[in-house]
Design a protein around this motif. Structure first.
Motif, PDB file in Angstrom:
ATOM      1  N   GLU A  99       0.541  -1.274   0.134  1.00  0.00           N
ATOM      2  CA  GLU A  99      -0.185  -0.203   0.369  1.00  0.00           C
ATOM      3  C   GLU A  99       0.828   1.536  -0.021  1.00  0.00           C
ATOM      4  O   GLU A  99       0.874   2.231  -0.453  1.00  0.00           O
ATOM      5  N   ARG A 100       2.296   1.335   0.594  1.00  0.00           N
ATOM      6  CA  ARG A 100       2.239   2.248   0.773  1.00  0.00           C
ATOM      7  C   ARG A 100       3.478   2.821  -0.421  1.00  0.00           C
ATOM      8  O   ARG A 100       4.503   3.780  -0.601  1.00  0.00           O
ATOM      9  N   THR A 101       4.328   1.451  -1.462  1.00  0.00           N
ATOM     10  CA  THR A 101       4.766   2.005  -2.251  1.00  0.00           C
ATOM     11  C   THR A 101       4.004   1.513  -3.846  1.00  0.00           C
ATOM     12  O   THR A 101       3.103   0.499  -3.797  1.00  0.00           O
ATOM     13  N   PRO A 102       4.514   1.474  -5.144  1.00  0.00           N
ATOM     14  CA  PRO A 102       4.387   0.912  -5.819  1.00  0.00           C
ATOM     15  C   PRO A 102       5.019   0.018  -6.070  1.00  0.00           C
ATOM     16  O   PRO A 102       5.952  -0.915  -6.165  1.00  0.00           O
ATOM     17  N   SER A 103       3.719  -1.019  -6.026  1.00  0.00           N
ATOM     18  CA  SER A 103       3.865  -2.452  -6.886  1.00  0.00           C
ATOM     19  C   SER A 103       3.298  -3.136  -7.522  1.00  0.00           C
ATOM     20  O   SER A 103       2.065  -2.680  -7.760  1.00  0.00           O
ATOM     21  N   VAL A 104       3.778  -4.186  -8.070  1.00  0.00           N
ATOM     22  CA  VAL A 104       3.354  -5.067  -9.085  1.00  0.00           C
ATOM     23  C   VAL A 104       3.365  -6.227  -8.665  1.00  0.00           C
ATOM     24  O   VAL A 104       3.957  -6.820  -7.878  1.00  0.00           O
ATOM     25  N   ILE A 138       7.018  -2.277 -17.277  1.00  0.00           N
ATOM     26  CA  ILE A 138       6.812  -1.946 -15.853  1.00  0.00           C
ATOM     27  C   ILE A 138       7.909  -0.744 -15.630  1.00  0.00           C
ATOM     28  O   ILE A 138       7.897   0.778 -14.973  1.00  0.00           O
ATOM     29  N   ARG A 139       9.254  -1.297 -15.427  1.00  0.00           N
ATOM     30  CA  ARG A 139      10.234  -0.788 -15.065  1.00  0.00           C
ATOM     31  C   ARG A 139      10.606   1.242 -15.717  1.00  0.00           C
ATOM     32  O   ARG A 139      10.942   1.948 -15.023  1.00  0.00           O
ATOM     33  N   CYS A 141       8.011   2.604 -16.158  1.00  0.00           N
ATOM     34  CA  CYS A 141       7.291   3.278 -16.047  1.00  0.00           C
ATOM     35  C   CYS A 141       7.688   4.104 -14.627  1.00  0.00           C
ATOM     36  O   CYS A 141       7.169   4.922 -14.183  1.00  0.00           O
ATOM     37  N   ASP A 142       7.943   3.088 -14.037  1.00  0.00           N
ATOM     38  CA  ASP A 142       8.520   3.226 -12.132  1.00  0.00           C
ATOM     39  C   ASP A 142       9.904   2.821 -12.117  1.00  0.00           C
ATOM     40  O   ASP A 142       9.967   1.232 -12.665  1.00  0.00           O
ATOM     41  N   PRO A 145       9.680  -0.682  -8.737  1.00  0.00           N
ATOM     42  CA  PRO A 145       8.573  -1.000  -8.112  1.00  0.00           C
ATOM     43  C   PRO A 145       8.671  -2.219  -7.299  1.00  0.00           C
ATOM     44  O   PRO A 145      10.067  -2.465  -7.088  1.00  0.00           O
ATOM     45  N   TRP A 147       8.427  -5.915  -6.226  1.00  0.00           N
ATOM     46  CA  TRP A 147       7.054  -6.871  -6.959  1.00  0.00           C
ATOM     47  C   TRP A 147       6.863  -7.642  -5.668  1.00  0.00           C
ATOM     48  O   TRP A 147       7.144  -8.568  -5.119  1.00  0.00           O
TER      49      TRP A 147
END
Length: 185
Positions: A99-104, A138-139, A141-142, A145, A147
Motif C-alpha cells: 500500500e505504501r509503495t508502487p507495487s506489481v 514496467i520499469r 514507467c516506474d 517498484p 515486485w
C-alpha cells in the motif's frame, strides 16, 4: 478452493444437478430441453445484462471475466469476498508495504497451468522471457517498484525471477488454510 474463508452464500451442487449441467453442456439444444437448464454462451454483447438474464438454472459457458457482467451485483460480490478472518501479522506487513509503495503483483502457477496436463493443453504457459519483457516495460514507467511474487512453487520463482532484484518480495508464508490471504493481498 478454500472459499470457506469468505462469507459466500452458495451451496455445492448435488450429483443429480451436476449430471443435469453436464447433459446441458454436452447435448446442446437437446440437452437444454431435457435438463431444463438454460445455456448462455459468452458474448460481449451480453455482458451488461447477463445477471438479469439468469432467472432459473443456467449454465454460463465461457470465462465471463469482465466486471461489466456483474456490475448489477457488485455490492454482493464485494461483501462475499470480504474475508471472515483477519490477516496474519506477516500478511499485514506485506499489505502495508504494497500500500505504501508502487507495487506489481506476479502470480506464477506452475502447479495449476504446467503440471496439470489438461490445464497445460488448454492454457499453455509463457516463457521466462515474457516475465523479463514485462518487468522491463514496467520499469520504464516506474524506476523500482516492489515486485510481490505469489506462487505454488515459490522456490522456482526465487531462482527464475532473480532478475527482479532486491525489491522482489516472495510471499511464501500463506499455505493451506491461510492461502486465501494471497488473494486478499
Amino acid at each position: 478452493f478454500e472459499l470457506d474463508a469468505y462469507p459466500i452464500v452458495a451451496r455445492k451442487e448435488t450429483a443429480k444437478e451436476a449430471l443435469r449441467f453436464q447433459r446441458a453442456a454436452r447435448w446442446g439444444m437437446l440437452g437444454e430441453r431435457v435438463s431444463g437448464i438454460d445455456v448462455i454462451k459468452e458474448r460481449p454483447s451480453l455482458y451488461p445484462d447477463v445477471v438479469r438474464a439468469v432467472n432459473r438454472d443456467t449454465l454460463l459457458k465461457g470465462f465471463w471475466q469482465s466486471e461489466v457482467c456483474f456490475a448489477a451485483i457488485a455490492d454482493r460480490i464485494a461483501t462475499e469476498l470480504t474475508p471472515r478472518r483477519a490477516m496474519s501479522p506477516q500478511s499485514l506487513q506485506v499489505a502495508d508495504v504494497l500500500e505504501r509503495t508502487p507495487s506489481v503483483a506476479i502470480h506464477v502457477r506452475p502447479g495449476d497451468y504446467v503440471n496439470l496436463p489438461s490445464a497445460a493443453r488448454f492454457h499453455g504457459s509463457v516463457p521466462l522471457t515474457y516475465y523479463q519483457a514485462a518487468a522491463q516495460r514496467i520499469r520504464a514507467c516506474d524506476a523500482q517498484p516492489v515486485w510481490a511474487v505469489f506462487s505454488d512453487d515459490i522456490d522456482w520463482c526465487r531462482g527464475a525471477l532473480s532478475f527482479l532484484g532486491d525489491t522482489a518480495l516472495f510471499v511464501a508464508h500463506n499455505q493451506g488454510q491461510d492461502a486465501w490471504q494471497d488473494l486478499h493481498l
